[in-house]
Structures are given as C-alpha cells and as structure tokens.
Scaffold this motif. Structure first.
Motif, mmCIF file in Angstrom:
data_model
loop_
_atom_site.group_PDB
_atom_site.id
_atom_site.type_symbol
_atom_site.label_atom_id
_atom_site.label_comp_id
_atom_site.label_asym_id
_atom_site.label_seq_id
_atom_site.Cartn_x
_atom_site.Cartn_y
_atom_site.Cartn_z
ATOM 1 N N UNK A 11 44.186 32.569 63.167
ATOM 2 C CA UNK A 11 43.384 33.505 63.953
ATOM 3 C C UNK A 11 42.102 32.875 64.470
ATOM 4 N N UNK A 38 34.340 26.775 48.576
ATOM 5 C CA UNK A 38 34.586 28.132 49.055
ATOM 6 C C UNK A 38 34.342 28.174 50.561
ATOM 7 N N UNK A 63 40.970 42.422 58.965
ATOM 8 C CA UNK A 63 41.563 41.125 59.304
ATOM 9 C C UNK A 63 42.060 40.392 58.062
ATOM 10 N N UNK A 64 41.412 40.637 56.917
ATOM 11 C CA UNK A 64 41.841 40.004 55.673
ATOM 12 C C UNK A 64 43.242 40.491 55.292
ATOM 13 N N UNK A 110 45.747 38.987 57.662
ATOM 14 C CA UNK A 110 46.038 37.589 57.350
ATOM 15 C C UNK A 110 47.010 37.493 56.177
ATOM 16 N N UNK A 111 46.783 38.308 55.151
ATOM 17 C CA UNK A 111 47.674 38.295 53.984
ATOM 18 C C UNK A 111 49.072 38.744 54.387
ATOM 19 N N UNK A 116 50.958 36.071 55.968
ATOM 20 C CA UNK A 116 51.423 35.029 55.049
ATOM 21 C C UNK A 116 52.619 35.521 54.245
ATOM 22 N N UNK A 161 50.795 42.728 46.407
ATOM 23 C CA UNK A 161 50.186 41.399 46.283
ATOM 24 C C UNK A 161 48.899 41.325 47.091
ATOM 25 N N UNK A 210 45.524 40.319 45.235
ATOM 26 C CA UNK A 210 44.917 38.998 45.436
ATOM 27 C C UNK A 210 43.821 38.987 46.502
ATOM 28 N N UNK A 211 43.939 39.855 47.485
ATOM 29 C CA UNK A 211 43.072 39.723 48.653
ATOM 30 C C UNK A 211 42.041 40.848 48.751
ATOM 31 N N UNK A 227 39.675 42.052 44.484
ATOM 32 C CA UNK A 227 38.587 41.264 43.910
ATOM 33 C C UNK A 227 37.324 41.261 44.770
ATOM 34 N N UNK A 228 37.435 40.981 46.067
ATOM 35 C CA UNK A 228 36.210 41.080 46.874
ATOM 36 C C UNK A 228 35.625 42.492 46.857
ATOM 37 N N UNK A 239 33.946 33.841 40.012
ATOM 38 C CA UNK A 239 33.652 32.410 39.961
ATOM 39 C C UNK A 239 32.862 31.945 41.167
ATOM 40 N N UNK A 240 33.139 32.569 42.329
ATOM 41 C CA UNK A 240 32.430 32.117 43.520
ATOM 42 C C UNK A 240 30.935 32.357 43.375
ATOM 43 N N UNK A 291 29.426 29.758 41.124
ATOM 44 C CA UNK A 291 29.299 28.420 41.695
ATOM 45 C C UNK A 291 28.232 28.365 42.778
ATOM 46 N N UNK A 292 28.176 29.403 43.598
ATOM 47 C CA UNK A 292 27.257 29.360 44.728
ATOM 48 C C UNK A 292 25.889 29.906 44.359
#
Lengths: 242, 217, 227
Positions: A86, A136, C119-120, C123-124, C127, C133, C137-138, C141-142, C218-219, C222-223
């Motif tokens: 996209x 990320x 859009x997320x 996209x999933x 795929x 799922x 997965x998509x 969590x967010x 985890x993100x 880390x960030x």
C-alpha cells in the motif's frame, strides 16, 4: 501464454460516481504492468478490485484461477496467491520488522517459528534490510518501512504482486531505494501490477503500460514506447509529467 | 409480610429527592473545592502543587466508603456526634468529588495549548488575567463533557451515604426489602429510578464530547 | 476536648488486617481478569457482531453505567438468595463486580478498537489472516496498548470499589475493619489504618500494572515511550 490476471468489462461505482466503466486487460505470467493516469481515473480502484478489496458490479475478474466476481470466492486462498503493498505501508506498529514479515507465514501458512524466521531474514535481505530486523516501524524511514512492507508481502510467496502508489508518500531520495527493490523483483520474474506516477520507472521496467482515463483503459502500449503515445490525451498527460 | 406496592414507590421517590439533594451538595461543594485544587495543581508554587497533588492522590487512592467512615467517626471525636447524617455524608462526598473534579479540571486547563499562555504573556497580561481571560474560557469548553460525566458518578456514589445512616434511594430500597423481602422488585425499581436520573446526563455528556471532537477536527 | 489516639489496641489485630488486604487483592484480581476478558469480548461483539447482539451489549453497558454498584450488588446477592440458591457472599461479590467492570471495560476497549486504523485490518486481510487472527495479532494488542492507562485507572477504582461488597458481608478489608472497630471501639483509628492500607494497595496495584505493561508492550519498553 495464459493470462494470470484477466479483467473483462469491469464496472464499479461509489454511490452515483462511476469509477470503473468497462475496464478490460490481461496480465501474463512474468509481466510487469504499470497503470498510470490522473487521480480519479480509477486506477487504484482497479487494483483494489483485483485483490477483492472492492466488489464489482459488472464484468469479471480472474486472478490465478480465482473468480473474483463470484460470490463463492475463497478470499483467503486468493490472498495466498496475491500480495499487495500500500501507499501508506500499513506495517503493524507493535511488531518489529522481522515480526511483521513472520506474522502471515506463521498464522496462515503455518510455518514453524524457526522456518518463518529464516524466511523473514531471507525476504528482508532481498529488500536490503537484513540488519534492521529488530527495529520497530517507527524507528525506520518511510523508504525502509515500505521495503519491509514489500518483504512482508514477499514472504507469502505470492504469484502476483500489486503495488498501489507505493512511492507517493516518500521523499524523492527514498523513492529510489524502493523502486530499486521493485526493479530487482521484476528482473526475478515476478508478475507485477503497479499503479504509479513514476513515468521513468514505468518506461524502464514495465512490459506494458496502461493509461486509464475516466474509468476506462484509454491506451495500452509497451513500456519502452511510452515516449510515443498514440492518443492526444496520453501525450498531454506524459507531457505534464516528463 | 407486606408486599411491595405503590406506597413503597412513593417512599422511594421521596428518597430519590434526598439522593438529588445530596448530589447537589457534593457537586457544588466539590466543585468549589475542586476548582481550588485544580488551580493549585497548575500554580507556580511548588509547595502548593505538591500539596494539592498529595490531596488528589489520597482522595483517589482511598475508597469513598472509608472516607465516609473516617468523617463520620472523626466528627464524633471532635464533639459533633449529634449532627444530622446529611452533614457527614455531604462532607464525605464533597471531599471525594473535589479530588476527582480537581484532577479532571487540571487536565482540561493543561490541554489548552502552551502557545496560548505565551501569546497572553506577550500581551503583557498578568498571570491572573491570563488565567481568567484566556485559559479558563477555553478550558471550560473542554471541561463540560467530563464534568457532566462525573456528575453521574457522584449521583451513583451517593448510594454509599447509607453507611453513615443517611436514608437516600438505595438505603430506602434496603429498608423496604427488609420488610417485604422482594429484592428483585424493590432493587430493580431503585435501579430504574437511578437510571432515569443518570441516563439523560450520560447521553448529554456524550453529546457534548462528540460536538467538541467535531469542533476540533 | 482532647481525643487520645490509641493505635496500640489495634496491634493485636495485625494478622486480620493482613488477611483483609490479601482477600481484597484476591477479590480484585479475579474480578479484573474476568472483567477484562468479558469486557474485551463485549467490545468486539459491539463493534463487529450481528446487529441484535450489538444492541444487547449496548443496552447492558448503559444500564450498568447508569446505576450504582451498590444496587447491582444488592440485586445479585438478594436476588440469588430469593431464588432459593444458597450462595457465598464472596461469590456474589465477584459476580457483581465482574458484571459491573465488564461494562466499563467494554466502553474503554471500544475506544481502543476504534483507534486501530482500518488500513491495518485491510493489510492483515490481504496477507490472508482470518478475522480471529487479525483481531488477535493486529488489532487487540495496539488497542490495549492505546487504552492501557484508562484500563489501569479503572481497575484501581475496581479494587477500591470492592470495599462496597462489605455491605453484603463479603470477606475483604473493609469488612475486616468493620469487625475490628466494633471489637475495639477504636473506630477512627481502625479506619485510618484501613485507609492507609487501601492507599498503599492502590500504589502497589498501579506499580504492578506498570511492570506488567513494561513486560507485555515490548515496543514501549524498547523505544522508551511512556505507558
């Protein structure tokens, strides 16, 4: 040679707005087809119809043997054969580059963790981002994110790949690195359909260029002849861009 | 055993008026105190900020039930053991409301962009003028929806005033249930009365919020 | 008049206080876990379920959010008793708290789900991920990450609100306090101690949620983006 993607007389409207008005074209195995045209010409919609993201009202679309217009379409099976990238990348923000690439192979193709990780490494290497596997999305530049998105699609080993204005959101410097990856894919024999504004790229890489106008295929010509359009409209369109 | 009837409903409706009265006290008292807390939370003085912050932490970290017990027994200790239950219940709810309203309003004040402060400062306005003429009018717009939303919390939480012996809607329900033992009828009637009071406020708050979001886009 | 504070007569009861703290933690933990799972499912049902289910969930959320927890507790406790079922007060307490917190979680999670861009999901979908799922997965969590602070506040409030179950004599910290103060006649001191215990609990619960968030998201870790 048999067509991998075949559109015949496709019609599609949003409300009263007719977006596709009888679109027909074929794409053969290993071909790279670039769809160009003004915004609003229906080129992105045509691409989205090929992946069943939009439903069509009339006509037929066949992709790798799947009848897209049929109510009995198995969308998941279709998506195993068709990859799409996209304009806005749409990477999953909570997953690293590698996890983004691994997700569908583990969920859909049921690969083991190790196998999927190897595959992800391989795909990221193909887009030149092997060393960014643990990053990320927000740590990556736009061009890098788009290359991860391409790798994510590649990991499903699709037979056809669709690219929806994948460089439109990028700075000119970053556009080059993404186009380079796409050119390598084309050389590797991938069947590709791309909606693009990059005329230079279309001329260099595309086997065929389709110029869409007012929801119709206005002109089709080999990529290397893009400088010699037959219709006045395409000449004018290219004149704007080149 | 008497069965649940119209007389009981009348008793509940009268008790509902006490619920409303107690809510009004809590909202008005808590509003005044909460406004001071909010101002203290954004003041220049570090001490004031710290004190107000501690107050909010304590009020928000203690159950309202315990707060009510503390005030009830605390008032008795200082010699006010003959006070009407309304006072203890009202005082507890005022403190509770001030802690939450103070924090809600602080958030609203801070959500006014910093550039507004700077612009007002550059016009040589005093701190007081900046606050009252520039910041608060804008914060007020943002604050309306969550404030109305919190009013619903207050109304629901007046039900706990029963622990200090105040007969409001919930306690009235409990009294009726003790004599009729028809809990479904009694408490569902009680719940319906609460719902009739609270739902319009909730809907209003949501509407305000939606309008604000549209205005911001 | 001067009042002689006497905390020493409460000392012999320290084990009971500790027991009360433990019971309150258990009560809150069970209600939080069940409430979260139920609330997330309700939010998904409300966003993606058939229209009749969306309406039922919507009505449920409105009814719970516009009536007091105390009345809900009474309906569950006395209601079950009058149906002739003998039920432990603590079971009734958990039931009422869960019914209550599901509604609030649903409302928070709905905002979370809405914050995940369409859009997320697309996209999933492209795929080849199934709907389940994609959610797992998509989307989830967010979404949870986005509303995590609101959820934490809600569950701290739940822990504090669990004190209300003392009104049906469920065994927890406030009920323990009520008993101790009637034994010792040191009411004010007892409730000061209990108030401080709740205050400490609310800090501990907050800290635990923070640590859990650092572990799971985890993100963020880390960030270095704050939770």
């Amino acid at each position: 040679m048999s067509a991998v993607v075949k559109l015949s007389n496709v019609h599609k409207s949003f409300g009263s707005l007719q977006v596709l008005n009888g679109v027909s074209f074929d794409v053969n195995r290993g071909e790279v087809v670039a769809i160009i045209g003004q915004s609003g010409s229906g080129k992105s919609t045509a691409l989205r119809c090929i992946n069943a993201l939009e439903t069509i009202e009339q006509g037929s679309i066949e992709v790798c043997g799947h009848q897209i217009h049929s109510p009995a379409l198995d969308k998941r099976a279709l998506r195993l054969d068709v990859g799409i990238v996209f304009q806005s990348y749409n990477l999953f923000p909570h997953l690293t580059a590698e996890q983004n690439v691994m997700l569908a192979p583990t969920c859909v193709r049921k690969l083991g963790k190790k196998e999927a990780r190897d595959l992800a490494q391989d795909c990221l290497a193909r887009v030149g981002l092997a060393e960014k596997a643990g990053h990320y999305p927000e740590q990556l530049s736009g061009g890098q994110q788009q290359r991860v998105a391409i790798a994510r699609s590649l990991a499903m080993q699709p037979k056809v790949m669709l690219f929806d204005e994948v460089t439109s959101a990028l700075d000119p410097q970053l556009t080059g690195e993404v186009l380079k990856v796409m050119e390598d894919l084309a050389k590797g024999g991938m069947t590709m359909i791309l909606v693009t504004h990059e005329m230079g790229f279309a001329r260099k890489v595309a086997s065929n260029v389709i110029y869409m106008r007012n929801g119709k295929v206005w002109e089709t010509l080999p990529g290397h002849e893009l400088n010699n359009p037959q219709t006045a409209e395409l000449r004018e369109f290219i004149g704007h861009d080149l | 055993m008497p069965s649940f009837g119209l007389g009981h409903v009348e008793f509940l409706l009268i008790a509902a008026l006490w619920t409303l009265a107690l809510s009004a006290i809590a909202f008005l008292g808590g509003g005044v105190l909460g406004f001071l807390i909010a101002l203290a939370r954004v003041s220049d003085s570090k001490l004031l900020r710290g004190l107000a912050g501690a107050y909010v932490q304590i009020v928000q970290g203690t159950p309202l039930l315990i707060l009510l017990f503390l005030i009830y027994f605390g008032l008795a200790i200082v010699g006010f053991d003959q006070l009407p239950a309304l006072i203890a219940a009202g005082a507890g709810l005022v403190i509770y409301s001030s802690g939450f309203l103070g924090e809600i309003w602080r958030g609203c004040i801070e959500s006014v962009p910093k550039t507004q402060w700077e612009a007002a400062e550059c016009l040589a306005m005093t701190r007081w003028q900046r606050m009252t003429r520039v910041i608060l009018p804008q914060a007020l717009r943002i604050a309306t929806a969550p404030t109305v939303g919190f009013l619903v919390q207050i109304i629901k939480n007046t039900s706990l005033a029963s622990v200090v012996g105040f007969v409001e809607l919930s306690q009235a329900g409990k009294l009726i249930n003790n004599s009729t033992f028809e809990p479904f009828r009694v408490f569902i009637t009680v719940a319906i009365i609460y719902f009739i009071i609270c739902y319009p406020l909730s809907a209003w708050s949501r509407g305000l919020e939606r309008r604000l979001n549209v205005g911001r886009r | 008049m001067t009042y002689q504070f006497d905390f020493s007569s409460l000392l012999p009861y320290w084990q009971e206080f500790a027991q009360g703290v433990w019971l309150t933690l258990q009560l809150s933990a069970i209600s939080t876990v069940l409430g979260f799972v139920g609330g997330a499912l309700c939010a998904i049902a409300r966003a993606d379920g058939p229209p009749w289910l969306q309406r039922i969930v919507g009505a449920y959320v409105e009814v719970i959010r516009n009536t007091p927890l105390l009345v809900q507790i009474f309906i569950v406790y006395f209601g079950i008793a009058v149906m002739g079922i003998r039920i432990d007060a603590n079971v009734a307490a958990v039931l009422a708290l869960v019914v209550n917190v599901i509604a609030y979680t649903c409302e928070i999670m709905r905002a979370g789900l809405e914050s995940v861009h369409k859009a997320q999901v697309e996209a999933a979908d492209c795929l080849g991920l199934s709907k389940a799922q994609t959610y797992w997965h998509v989307v989830l969590r967010p979404a949870i990450e986005r509303v995590y602070p609101a959820l934490v506040s809600q569950y701290v409030l739940l822990m504090l609100a669990s004190s209300i179950t003392s009104q049906i004599s469920a065994e927890e910290l406030t009920a323990v306090a009520n008993r101790i103060q009637s034994d010792t006649f040191r009411s004010f001191e007892t409730y000061i101690v209990v108030g401080l215990l709740y205050l400490a609990l609310s800090f501990v619960v907050r800290a635990a949620f923070w640590a859990f968030g650092m572990l799971v998201f985890t993100r963020r870790r880390k960030l270095g983006t704050p939770l």
